[in-house]
Design a protein around this motif. Structure first.
Motif, PDB file in Angstrom:
ATOM      1  N   MET A   1      75.919  35.644  27.706  1.00 26.81           N
ATOM      2  CA  MET A   1      77.224  36.343  27.671  1.00 26.81           C
ATOM      3  C   MET A   1      78.310  35.401  27.142  1.00 26.81           C
ATOM      4  SD  MET A   1      78.901  39.175  28.603  1.00 26.81           S
ATOM      5  CE  MET A   1      80.631  39.559  28.449  1.00 26.81           C
ATOM      6  N   ILE A   2      79.045  35.823  26.154  1.00 25.46           N
ATOM      7  CA  ILE A   2      80.217  35.063  25.704  1.00 25.46           C
ATOM      8  C   ILE A   2      81.416  35.635  26.460  1.00 25.46           C
ATOM      9  CG2 ILE A   2      81.586  34.304  23.724  1.00 25.46           C
ATOM     10  CD1 ILE A   2      78.870  33.662  22.919  1.00 25.46           C
ATOM     11  N   ASP A   3      81.990  34.817  27.348  1.00 26.79           N
ATOM     12  CA  ASP A   3      83.139  35.293  28.125  1.00 26.79           C
ATOM     13  C   ASP A   3      84.326  35.532  27.201  1.00 26.79           C
ATOM     14  OD1 ASP A   3      81.804  34.953  30.571  1.00 26.79           O
ATOM     15  OD2 ASP A   3      82.287  32.814  30.557  1.00 26.79           O
ATOM     16  N   PHE A   4      85.205  36.444  27.629  1.00 30.48           N
ATOM     17  CA  PHE A   4      86.445  36.625  26.866  1.00 30.48           C
ATOM     18  C   PHE A   4      87.314  35.371  26.974  1.00 30.48           C
ATOM     19  CE2 PHE A   4      90.984  37.539  27.162  1.00 30.48           C
ATOM     20  CZ  PHE A   4      91.202  37.770  25.804  1.00 30.48           C
ATOM     21  N   ASN A   5      87.439  34.826  28.178  1.00 30.10           N
ATOM     22  CA  ASN A   5      88.219  33.603  28.373  1.00 30.10           C
ATOM     23  C   ASN A   5      87.525  32.676  29.350  1.00 30.10           C
ATOM     24  OD1 ASN A   5      90.630  31.874  28.190  1.00 30.10           O
ATOM     25  ND2 ASN A   5      90.974  32.452  30.317  1.00 30.10           N
ATOM     26  N   ARG A   6      87.633  31.376  29.093  1.00 23.21           N
ATOM     27  CA  ARG A   6      87.283  30.380  30.110  1.00 23.21           C
ATOM     28  C   ARG A   6      88.486  29.467  30.226  1.00 23.21           C
ATOM     29  NH1 ARG A   6      81.329  28.454  28.255  1.00 23.21           N
ATOM     30  NH2 ARG A   6      80.386  30.528  28.323  1.00 23.21           N
ATOM     31  N   PRO A   7      88.970  29.238  31.447  1.00 19.86           N
ATOM     32  CA  PRO A   7      90.143  28.376  31.599  1.00 19.86           C
ATOM     33  C   PRO A   7      89.867  27.004  31.002  1.00 19.86           C
ATOM     34  CG  PRO A   7      89.614  29.481  33.667  1.00 19.86           C
ATOM     35  CD  PRO A   7      88.487  29.761  32.721  1.00 19.86           C
ATOM     36  N   PRO A   8      90.834  26.397  30.313  1.00 19.47           N
ATOM     37  CA  PRO A   8      90.610  25.087  29.720  1.00 19.47           C
ATOM     38  C   PRO A   8      90.294  24.045  30.793  1.00 19.47           C
ATOM     39  CG  PRO A   8      92.956  25.667  29.643  1.00 19.47           C
ATOM     40  CD  PRO A   8      92.209  26.881  30.093  1.00 19.47           C
ATOM     41  N   TYR A   9      89.348  23.172  30.485  1.00 23.55           N
ATOM     42  CA  TYR A   9      88.977  22.096  31.405  1.00 23.55           C
ATOM     43  C   TYR A   9      88.517  20.903  30.573  1.00 23.55           C
ATOM     44  CZ  TYR A   9      86.811  19.546  35.228  1.00 23.55           C
ATOM     45  OH  TYR A   9      86.481  18.581  36.137  1.00 23.55           O
ATOM     46  N   ILE A  10      89.148  19.744  30.806  1.00 26.33           N
ATOM     47  CA  ILE A  10      88.872  18.561  30.003  1.00 26.33           C
ATOM     48  C   ILE A  10      87.838  17.660  30.663  1.00 26.33           C
ATOM     49  CG2 ILE A  10      89.946  16.359  29.312  1.00 26.33           C
ATOM     50  CD1 ILE A  10      90.634  18.647  27.458  1.00 26.33           C
ATOM     51  N   GLY A  11      87.950  17.479  31.977  1.00 21.28           N
ATOM     52  CA  GLY A  11      87.018  16.609  32.693  1.00 21.28           C
ATOM     53  C   GLY A  11      87.738  15.507  33.465  1.00 21.28           C
ATOM     54  N   THR A  12      88.954  15.167  33.031  1.00 23.52           N
ATOM     55  CA  THR A  12      89.698  14.115  33.732  1.00 23.52           C
ATOM     56  C   THR A  12      90.607  14.688  34.820  1.00 23.52           C
ATOM     57  OG1 THR A  12      91.201  14.234  31.862  1.00 23.52           O
ATOM     58  CG2 THR A  12      89.729  12.345  31.931  1.00 23.52           C
ATOM     59  N   GLU A  13      90.638  16.017  34.963  1.00 25.48           N
ATOM     60  CA  GLU A  13      91.520  16.644  35.950  1.00 25.48           C
ATOM     61  C   GLU A  13      91.291  16.123  37.371  1.00 25.48           C
ATOM     62  OE1 GLU A  13      89.925  18.249  33.556  1.00 25.48           O
ATOM     63  OE2 GLU A  13      91.220  19.716  32.576  1.00 25.48           O
ATOM     64  N   PRO A  14      90.005  16.052  37.857  1.00 28.38           N
ATOM     65  CA  PRO A  14      89.801  15.616  39.253  1.00 28.38           C
ATOM     66  C   PRO A  14      90.285  14.192  39.512  1.00 28.38           C
ATOM     67  CG  PRO A  14      87.812  16.624  38.383  1.00 28.38           C
ATOM     68  CD  PRO A  14      88.748  16.459  37.226  1.00 28.38           C
ATOM     69  N   GLU A  15      90.132  13.331  38.476  1.00 30.31           N
ATOM     70  CA  GLU A  15      90.589  11.945  38.599  1.00 30.31           C
ATOM     71  C   GLU A  15      92.094  11.889  38.891  1.00 30.31           C
ATOM     72  OE1 GLU A  15      90.365   9.023  35.058  1.00 30.31           O
ATOM     73  OE2 GLU A  15      88.464  10.125  35.174  1.00 30.31           O
ATOM     74  N   TYR A  16      92.851  12.614  38.085  1.00 30.99           N
ATOM     75  CA  TYR A  16      94.309  12.617  38.260  1.00 30.99           C
ATOM     76  C   TYR A  16      94.712  13.295  39.565  1.00 30.99           C
ATOM     77  CZ  TYR A  16      94.686  11.073  33.412  1.00 30.99           C
ATOM     78  OH  TYR A  16      94.583  10.369  32.257  1.00 30.99           O
ATOM     79  N   MET A  17      93.964  14.336  39.932  1.00 36.60           N
ATOM     80  CA  MET A  17      94.295  15.028  41.187  1.00 36.60           C
ATOM     81  C   MET A  17      94.008  14.128  42.381  1.00 36.60           C
ATOM     82  SD  MET A  17      93.125  18.889  40.352  1.00 36.60           S
ATOM     83  CE  MET A  17      93.885  19.664  41.753  1.00 36.60           C
ATOM     84  N   LYS A  18      92.949  13.316  42.253  1.00 34.00           N
ATOM     85  CA  LYS A  18      92.638  12.367  43.319  1.00 34.00           C
ATOM     86  C   LYS A  18      93.762  11.334  43.436  1.00 34.00           C
ATOM     87  CE  LYS A  18      89.070   9.215  44.892  1.00 34.00           C
ATOM     88  NZ  LYS A  18      87.939   8.402  44.460  1.00 34.00           N
ATOM     89  N   GLU A  19      94.218  10.891  42.265  1.00 31.54           N
ATOM     90  CA  GLU A  19      95.325   9.928  42.248  1.00 31.54           C
ATOM     91  C   GLU A  19      96.563  10.525  42.930  1.00 31.54           C
ATOM     92  OE1 GLU A  19      95.834   8.220  38.302  1.00 31.54           O
ATOM     93  OE2 GLU A  19      97.896   7.666  38.824  1.00 31.54           O
ATOM     94  N   ALA A  20      96.836  11.776  42.630  1.00 37.24           N
ATOM     95  CA  ALA A  20      97.984  12.458  43.251  1.00 37.24           C
ATOM     96  C   ALA A  20      97.788  12.512  44.773  1.00 37.24           C
ATOM     97  CB  ALA A  20      98.159  13.861  42.673  1.00 37.24           C
ATOM     98  N   ALA A  21      96.570  12.850  45.197  1.00 34.82           N
ATOM     99  CA  ALA A  21      96.296  12.967  46.640  1.00 34.82           C
ATOM    100  C   ALA A  21      96.462  11.618  47.329  1.00 34.82           C
ATOM    101  CB  ALA A  21      94.888  13.511  46.860  1.00 34.82           C
ATOM    102  N   LEU A  22      95.998  10.561  46.652  1.00 35.25           N
ATOM    103  CA  LEU A  22      96.081   9.228  47.258  1.00 35.25           C
ATOM    104  C   LEU A  22      97.514   8.704  47.320  1.00 35.25           C
ATOM    105  CD1 LEU A  22      92.827   7.608  45.816  1.00 35.25           C
ATOM    106  CD2 LEU A  22      93.239   8.406  48.155  1.00 35.25           C
ATOM    107  N   ASN A  23      98.403   9.314  46.551  1.00 34.65           N
ATOM    108  CA  ASN A  23      99.835   8.991  46.693  1.00 34.65           C
ATOM    109  C   ASN A  23     100.385   9.503  48.023  1.00 34.65           C
ATOM    110  OD1 ASN A  23     100.049   7.839  44.172  1.00 34.65           O
ATOM    111  ND2 ASN A  23     100.769   9.708  43.164  1.00 34.65           N
ATOM    112  N   HIS A  24      99.599  10.403  48.668  1.00 33.21           N
ATOM    113  CA  HIS A  24     100.016  11.051  49.917  1.00 33.21           C
ATOM    114  C   HIS A  24     101.346  11.775  49.751  1.00 33.21           C
ATOM    115  CE1 HIS A  24      97.360   8.306  52.634  1.00 33.21           C
ATOM    116  NE2 HIS A  24      96.775   8.671  51.535  1.00 33.21           N
TER     117      HIS A  24
END
Ligand SMILES: *Cc1c(COP(=O)(O)O)cnc(C)c1O
Length: 375
Positions: A1-24
Motif C-alpha cells: 500500500m502506498i499511503d497518501f501521507n506519512r509524517p516527515p521523520y528524519i531520525g534525529t528527532e529522539p536525540e533532540y527530544m532527549k536533550e530537551a527532556a534532560l534540560n528538565h
C-alpha cells in the motif's frame, strides 16, 4: 500500500527530544524554540517569527493583531480549511467568501474589490498547495482600501512569489507544522511578523496577556497582566522535534520536488489529450511541492478514480468541501458573487501520495496506476 501521507521523520528527532527532556525544562520558549525561531527568521528574511501551538493559533493571533471587532467583514476564499475562517469568526467577524481561480485554486484577485464594503477590515489569502496567490494585485487593493492582509501560508513554507517568501508579504503570515505539512512537530505552527511594528503586542497575546517578553529583554522591571491574550507557546519538546527537520529542510524539499516532477512529467501527455487537468504554476511563483493534485472531469469520475486507486493499493483523497456549504460557513458568512469555480473545481480534485521518503519505486507505482486508469 502506498499511503497518501506519512509524517516527515528524519531520525534525529529522539536525540533532540532527549536533550530537551534532560534540560528538565520543556515549557515554551526554551532553547529548541529559540533555535527554530532563529532558523525561520533567517530563512524568511523577517525580523520576527514565533512558534505557536498550531497554524490555527497563529491565525487567531493574526485576528487579534488585525483588531477585528464584532460586525467587521473579512474577505477570504471558501475553498480552504475551516481554521482560516474560524480565527476571525471568534473575533466577531462576518465572512465574505469570493470565488477561486481554477488554475491555482487560490482566491481570484479580480473578484476581491467588488466584495469590499465599509465594514471590510481584512483580506485573508490561502496559498493552496504552496503556490502563491497573485500578491501584487492583492496588496494593491489592500493599500487602496486600507485593509490588513493575512497570509494563510500553512502549506507554503519556502515557496516564493517574485522572489519573496510566502507569509512575509502581507501584514501577518501563518505557518503550520502539523504532521500533514512539509515539516512537522506533531501539532504546531508559527506566526511571521514582516515588521516589528506590532512585536510587543504579538508577544503579549501569545503569552497570556502578559508583558513577559519585555521583562526578559529588560524593558520593564516586573512582568504583569496588561491585555487579553492566550497561551500560544508550544512545549520545547515539540520544538526539538521540529528542529531535527529544519536542519534537513533541503533534503526534505528535494525529495518532495522529485516526486512532484516525476508525476508532472508522467501526466502532461494525458493533459494534452484533454483527459485530466494538472496544477498550474504561474510565472514568478516557485513552490515547495506541498501537494500534487489532478482534476478529473467531475465528481462522478473523481469518485471512480479514487476507488480505482484504492483498489490498486494507492492512497488518494479529495480535499476541502467549500466552507460556504458547511453549517458554520452558512451561519457566519455569505458568498459574494457567483460560485463559478469553487464548488465545481473542488468536486473534481484528487490528491496523490506525496511525502518525504517516497522512493522511485513508490512514485512509479503511483504513476503506472494512474496511467492504467486512463487506459
Ligand atoms: C493545515 C492547514 C491549517 C491548519 O493548520 P494547523 O497547524 O493544523 O492548525 C490552516 N490552513 C490551511 C490552509 C491548512 O492547510
Amino acid at each position: 500500500m502506498i499511503d497518501f501521507n506519512r509524517p516527515p521523520y528524519i531520525g534525529t528527532e529522539p536525540e533532540y527530544m532527549k536533550e530537551a527532556a534532560l534540560n528538565h525544562k520543556i515549557c515554551g520558549d526554551g532553547p529548541f524554540t529559540k533555535k527554530c525561531q532563529e532558523a525561520l527568521t533567517e530563512l524568511l528574511g523577517v525580523p520576527a517569527v514565533y512558534l505557536t501551538t498550531s497554524c490555527t493559533s497563529a491565525l487567531e493571533m493574526a485576528g487579534l493583531l488585525c483588531h477585528i471587532k464584532e460586525g467587521d467583514e473579512v474577505i477570504l476564499p471558501s475553498y480552504t480549511f475551516c481554521s482560516t475562517a474560524d480565527a476571525f469568526v471568534q473575533r466577531g467577524a462576518r465572512l465574505v467568501f469570493v470565488d477561486i481561480r481554477p488554475d491555482t485554486m487560490n482566491i481570484d484577485e479580480t473578484k476581491i474589490e467588488d466584495a469590499i464594503t465599509p465594514k471590510t477590515r481584512a483580506i485573508v489569502v490561502v496559498h493552496y498547495a504552496g503556490v502563491s496567490c497573485e500578491m501584487d494585485a492583492i496588496m494593491d487593493i489592500a493599500k487602496r482600501h486600507d485593509l490588513r492582509v493575512v497570509e494563510d501560508a500553512a502549506q507554503a513554507i519556502g515557496s516564493t512569489y517574485k522572489g519573496r517568501m510566502l507569509g512575509t508579504i502581507g501584514d501577518f503570515g501563518c505557518l503550520s507544522f502539523h504532521e500533514t505539512k512539509n515539516f512537522s512537530m506533531g501539532e504546531g505552527g508559527a506566526i511571521i511578523l514582516p515588521t516589528l511594528d506590532q512585536r510587543d503586542e504579538a508577544e503579549i497575546y501569545r503569552e497570556k496577556g502578559t508583558d513577559r517578553s519585555r521583562f526578559f529583554r529588560g524593558q520593564v522591571d516586573k512582568y504583569t497582566w496588561v491585555e487579553y491574550g492566550s497561551s500560544y507557546l508550544p512545549s520545547d519538546m515539540n520544538a526539538a522535534y521540529l528542529w531535527a527537520q529544519l536542519q534537513e529542510a533541503d533534503r526534505i524539499n528535494d525529495n518532495r520536488l522529485a516526486t512532484w516532477h516525476a508525476y508532472d512529467d508522467a501526466f502532461r501527455p494525458l493533459e494534452k489529450e484533454g483527459r485530466i487537468v494538472l496544477p498550474t504554476i504561474p510565472d514568478g511563483c516557485v513552490h515547495n511541492a506541498h501537494m500534487y493534485y489532478v482534476k478529473l472531469r467531475d465528481l462522478h469520475e473523481r469518485t471512480d478514480f479514487i476507488n480505482y486507486l484504492h483498489s490498486h493499493d494507492v492512497g488518494c483523497v479529495f480535499h476541502y468541501v467549500p466552507l460556504h456549504s458547511a453549517p458554520a460557513g452558512k451561519r457566519f458568512g455569505r458568498f459574494h458573487g457567483e460560485d463559478v469555480y469553487t464548488t465545481k473545481e473542488s468536486d473534481r480534485l484528487a490528491r496523490l501520495p506525496l511525502y518525504y521518503g517516497m522512493t522511485e519505486e513508490d512514485r512509479n507505482k503511483v504513476i503506472t496506476t494512474v496511467l492504467s486508469y486512463f487506459d
